[in-house]
Design an enzyme around this catalytic site. Sequence first.
Site, PDB file in Angstrom:
ATOM      1  N   ASP A 366      -0.104  12.427   8.406  1.00  0.00           N
ATOM      2  CA  ASP A 366       0.203  11.004   8.655  1.00  0.00           C
ATOM      3  C   ASP A 366      -0.639   9.836   8.307  1.00  0.00           C
ATOM      4  OD1 ASP A 366       2.611   8.922   8.998  1.00  0.00           O
ATOM      5  OD2 ASP A 366       1.207   8.498  10.589  1.00  0.00           O
ATOM      6  N   GLU A 403      -0.761  12.369   3.338  1.00  0.00           N
ATOM      7  CA  GLU A 403      -0.075  11.038   2.992  1.00  0.00           C
ATOM      8  C   GLU A 403      -1.062   9.937   2.765  1.00  0.00           C
ATOM      9  OE1 GLU A 403       3.551   8.281   4.691  1.00  0.00           O
ATOM     10  OE2 GLU A 403       1.906   8.724   6.048  1.00  0.00           O
TER      11      GLU A 403
END
Length: 721
Positions: A366, A403
């Site tokens: 993330d 990401e």
Amino acid sequence: MAPQTAHPTSLDMRRGVPLPLGAHPLEDGVNFSLFSRHADHVRLELFADPHDPVPIHGVDLDPVRHRTGDLWHVWIRGIRPGQLYAYRLAGPYRPEQGHRFNARKLLLDPYARALTQLPHWDFAPARGYDPLAPEPDRVPSTLDNAGAMPKCIFTREAFDWQDDLPPRRPWAQTIIYELHVRGFTRHSSSGVAHPGTYRGLMEKIPYLQALGITAVELLPVHEFNECQLPEIDPHTGRPFEVHNYWGYNSVAFFAPKASYSSAGGQGRQVTEFKEMVRAFHRAGIEVILDVVFNHTAEGDEFGPTLSFRGLDNAIYYMLDDDRRRYRNYAGTGNTLNANHPVVRNFILDALRYWVTEMHVDGFRFDLASILGRDADGRLLANAPLPAQIAEDPVLRDVKLIAEAWDIAGAYEVGSFSEPRWSEWNDRYRDDVRRFWRGDAGMLGAFASRLCGSADLYARSGKSPAASINFVTCHDGFTLNDLVSYAVKHNEANGQGNHDGTDNNHSANYGTEGETTDAVIDAIRERQIKNFLLTLLVSRGVPMLLGGDECRRTQHGNNNAYGQDNETSWLDWRLLERHGDLHLFVRRLIAFRHAHPVLGEERFYTDDEVRWRAPHGGPPAWDAPQARQLAWWIREASCPLLLLFNADVDSVEFHLPEAPPGRQWHRLVDTAHESRLPSCPMPGEPVPHQGATYRLGLRASAILVATTPIADTDRGTAHLYC
């Protein structure tokens, strides 16, 4: 593993050893080791019950005897599996220098393998003091949180992996399915014996296997507090509680979520997680974890003290120039100081643990761009941590997905670290959405996304395998909602519909939300099929959002982070209502597996593909209103012709001549075909109408060049060539 039933009445202690960090068996006892550079005093507390505010034993570590460098350690005889423990640290409380030690706060061991399960943690901000107030008013909180804090669990269980081996699927054969462990089976319609748990997910493995999935990507399973998100109702001004459903606020990075275990806490969650991974591997499915190493659940200077802040705030976090405050590149209040050597080693230790001890097959990071920022927040040209993760000998075979952006403006899609890293390709998401919505000028971008996004990845030496292609994911609209809502509807989140992105590239095709209008719903179904067909023929790695294969809806909520309810749970009754779509996806995945050319880990050459406009000539790439495209993949054994029409009118495509001895067969046309043909039936021969094919409005089709097949041979012909 059974919980401990007996506790030592007296402690036989020794100095212990500094490594490894955490609680580990050593001879006939347990060695505890903890990092803190700036603490003056460390106290280990042992508890009998998760709710106990008072320990049964407290062990004060002598900084002379029990400290090696920055590591505090002690060995205790007779500790058994299931023993609960936590720490208290004393030291300077000088926020202006970055130090926030507070001996009244019970702290979690960052290396704890399991935590006790509590419905509510001590997440309330410390009341009665302002950490930014001037001296002498600024004082640490005097509230003791021990009774409301989870405790660490010492675990030591023998697990029979039964010669488990990772599937090690190459990227070219990978189909990712993103899901939430609880939400996938929590709905009453799931039909599993253990809804909302690792075991419930195990019960659905045959479903995923039949669909053709080769990897599941699980939303965060590292321990987090589910009840940490108080919100203020904008209409009443009253606070109300929003569940932290997604789990992007980890606090114990070695510990699987206890509430996702059918056996509850007490360490059994570790065993159940391992059983789940073993079962997935038996089915040939890999397990990828969504991990959050960019921030923690402790929030900003007003947040709770749970672990890292109380252990060594100035080491673990990026602090602002005013060191009372935190740099906030994750949008959650704090940012881990990931490129500090101590924090870097912690992250690597956690990743190695999940690979070696829990047998997971990969990680999706993330807001991974934060891993490339230094202590002052600057992006490093050659960030050491992402490179070290990629080159780590233990992690060399696992899948790494970034990401590749953060909330503070970093955007590295196409260039994140080295070629070992794949990336969520949000350009794919946006360009494909815009093409099928009918936006002007999207033809060239759409073609690039179909071919693996060489414009993004070739310059940095990456292959199409670097592109994780997706149209939807947990963050945003579901596929059903993408074609049913023109704007977001997040009122249930309690933020006045101000949260969540407004940049959805969505459309409702005539009315907002659910409809009984058959014409509108038919267009929506066709667009859903167009998106899925595009995704599963694009070079790169396809990722499906769980439930999109049966039109799961969140009723227009594009930020359902706190919706631990039927808004987010998969309603399995949708499979009956949309069984045709489910079968379409299943056979489309089979089609991709049958045509390896679609997933090869290299970019197409000019000789392998031809692009055609409907009239048969070259496409008008720069024409704003061009919305039709024919893509001819000249694969020797089985040529493919894919037709796309994002316009509101049907169009007639002039077909290229099929190779000698072959003719074009239609496998699917989203405008009027209900599904791909069932094996072993071949596709339908294209009607001979002057070598043209009429494609309906907002539709796509797959044609395959095969040898002519007599009607009597159709029952034995291969499905796709």
